[in-house]
Write a protein that holds these residues in place. Structure first.
Motif, short mmCIF file in Angstrom:
data_model
loop_
_atom_site.label_atom_id
_atom_site.label_comp_id
_atom_site.label_asym_id
_atom_site.label_seq_id
_atom_site.Cartn_x
_atom_site.Cartn_y
_atom_site.Cartn_z
N VAL A 1 0.80 -1.13 0.02
CA VAL A 1 -0.04 0.11 0.03
C VAL A 1 0.86 1.24 0.07
O VAL A 1 1.82 1.27 0.71
N HIS A 2 0.71 2.14 -0.95
CA HIS A 2 1.54 3.52 -1.04
C HIS A 2 0.30 4.61 -1.33
O HIS A 2 -0.63 4.47 -1.76
N ILE A 3 0.83 5.61 -0.98
CA ILE A 3 0.00 7.10 -1.11
C ILE A 3 0.94 7.83 -2.15
O ILE A 3 2.11 7.97 -2.23
N ILE A 4 0.15 8.35 -3.28
CA ILE A 4 0.76 9.24 -4.33
C ILE A 4 0.21 10.62 -3.88
O ILE A 4 -1.17 10.80 -3.86
N GLU A 5 0.95 11.65 -3.52
CA GLU A 5 0.36 12.81 -3.48
C GLU A 5 -0.38 13.35 -4.75
O GLU A 5 -0.21 13.10 -5.81
N GLU A 6 -1.64 13.86 -4.03
CA GLU A 6 -2.63 14.54 -4.88
C GLU A 6 -2.14 15.37 -6.17
O GLU A 6 -2.39 15.13 -7.15
N THR A 7 -0.87 16.06 -6.08
CA THR A 7 -0.42 17.08 -7.14
C THR A 7 0.24 16.07 -8.19
O THR A 7 0.45 16.41 -9.63
N GLU B 1 -0.38 12.43 -13.09
CA GLU B 1 0.87 12.07 -13.95
C GLU B 1 1.37 10.70 -13.91
O GLU B 1 1.74 9.93 -14.74
N VAL B 2 1.18 10.05 -12.53
CA VAL B 2 1.72 8.60 -12.32
C VAL B 2 0.59 7.65 -13.16
O VAL B 2 0.84 6.64 -13.80
N ILE B 3 -0.65 8.00 -13.09
CA ILE B 3 -1.77 7.43 -13.70
C ILE B 3 -1.22 7.28 -15.07
O ILE B 3 -1.41 6.03 -15.72
N GLN B 4 -1.19 8.56 -15.88
CA GLN B 4 -0.72 8.40 -17.36
C GLN B 4 0.39 7.64 -17.57
O GLN B 4 0.32 6.97 -18.62
N ARG B 5 1.31 7.70 -16.62
CA ARG B 5 2.59 6.88 -16.86
C ARG B 5 2.21 5.44 -16.83
O ARG B 5 2.78 4.70 -17.70
N LEU B 6 1.35 4.97 -16.12
CA LEU B 6 0.75 3.69 -15.80
C LEU B 6 0.17 3.22 -17.26
O LEU B 6 0.51 2.08 -17.83
#
Length: 245
Positions: free
Chosen positions: A57-63, A67-72
């Motif tokens: 489980v990890h948290i990705i900061e809102e900002t 960008e991370v979702i697009q990367r995936l």
């Protein structure tokens, strides 16, 4: 007072492992690849290994979430940064060795599947060979001895490496179009696509990205050449390409 990190929880769930059966050393290897897959190292925070399947489980900061979702998403399509694609392959290789599969989740939504043991291995690879890459230099930096070099060319995005000396020279080429020479590690996928896992830059040179009419104008301005005698140089180039094809 410690500031609480805000953002959605993301889950990397390894089917077939539990927190009690996943060795600590293997967990560290999975987390290293996972960090490279997600990127944004200062904005992704590990929380825990939850129960059930081994759930990292990890948290990705809102900002940085979008960008991370697009990367995936790009990795899912076989695109995106070379570093992320390499991490995806490395995770699948480890899962295959462990006889497992996995998935990346945001809440109940699946972002990316990791076939692991069910994956079809690359047809060839790794293959190490010298070569070159062309593109626009968009980033030089990093605190390590080996510096990451980011180069973009149309839809391709390469994250390469260079030693400190070469990186200092490359810094003078920021936002310029260049050709870098070095050694690469390649894989060939079952569908025939070649994927670059990493590339170590040894030297580079500047490329002229001026429009074709401007380049032809320069050629016609040189003494003792035939280009200035041609009425339609662009048409002549197109004709040459047709004959060569």
């Amino acid at each position: 007072m410690i500031k609480r990190t805000t953002g959605d929880k993301f889950h990397f769930k390894i089917d077939g492992f539990t927190p009690e059966t996943l060795p600590m050393s293997r967990l560290a290897e999975y987390m290293t690849d996972l960090a490279a897959l997600l990127g944004h190292e200062h904005n992704v925070h590990f929380l825990k290994v939850a129960r059930g399947s081994a759930d990292l489980v990890h948290i990705i900061e809102e900002t940085q979430q979008q960008e991370v979702i697009q990367r995936l998403h790009l990795v899912k399509e076989g695109l995106g940064p070379v570093e992320a694609q390499g991490a995806f392959r490395s995770l699948n290789a480890k899962l295959s060795e462990d006889g497992k599969t996995a998935k990346m989740m945001r809440g109940r939504g699946k972002l990316l599947a990791f076939p692991g043991i069910k994956a079809t291995p690359p047809t060839y690879g790794p293959i190490y060979m010298q070569g070159h890459l062309d593109g626009q230099l968009i980033r030089v930096g990093g605190k390590d001895g080996t510096k990451p070099i980011h180069i973009m060319n149309d839809d391709a995005y390469y994250i390469c490496n260079a030693n400190a000396e070469v990186a200092r020279e490359l810094a003078t080429a920021y936002e310029k179009f260049i050709r870098v020479y070095g050694n690469g590690k390649w894989f060939r996928e079952p569908d025939g696509r070649w994927n670059l896992e990493h590339f170590n830059i040894k030297t580079f040179e500047f490329l002229d990205n001026a429009p074709l009419p401007e380049i032809i104008g320069r050629l016609r301005g040189l003494p003792n050449n035939e280009w200035k005698e041609i009425d339609d140089p662009l048409g002549e180039l197109a004709s040459l390409r047709e004959r060569e094809g």
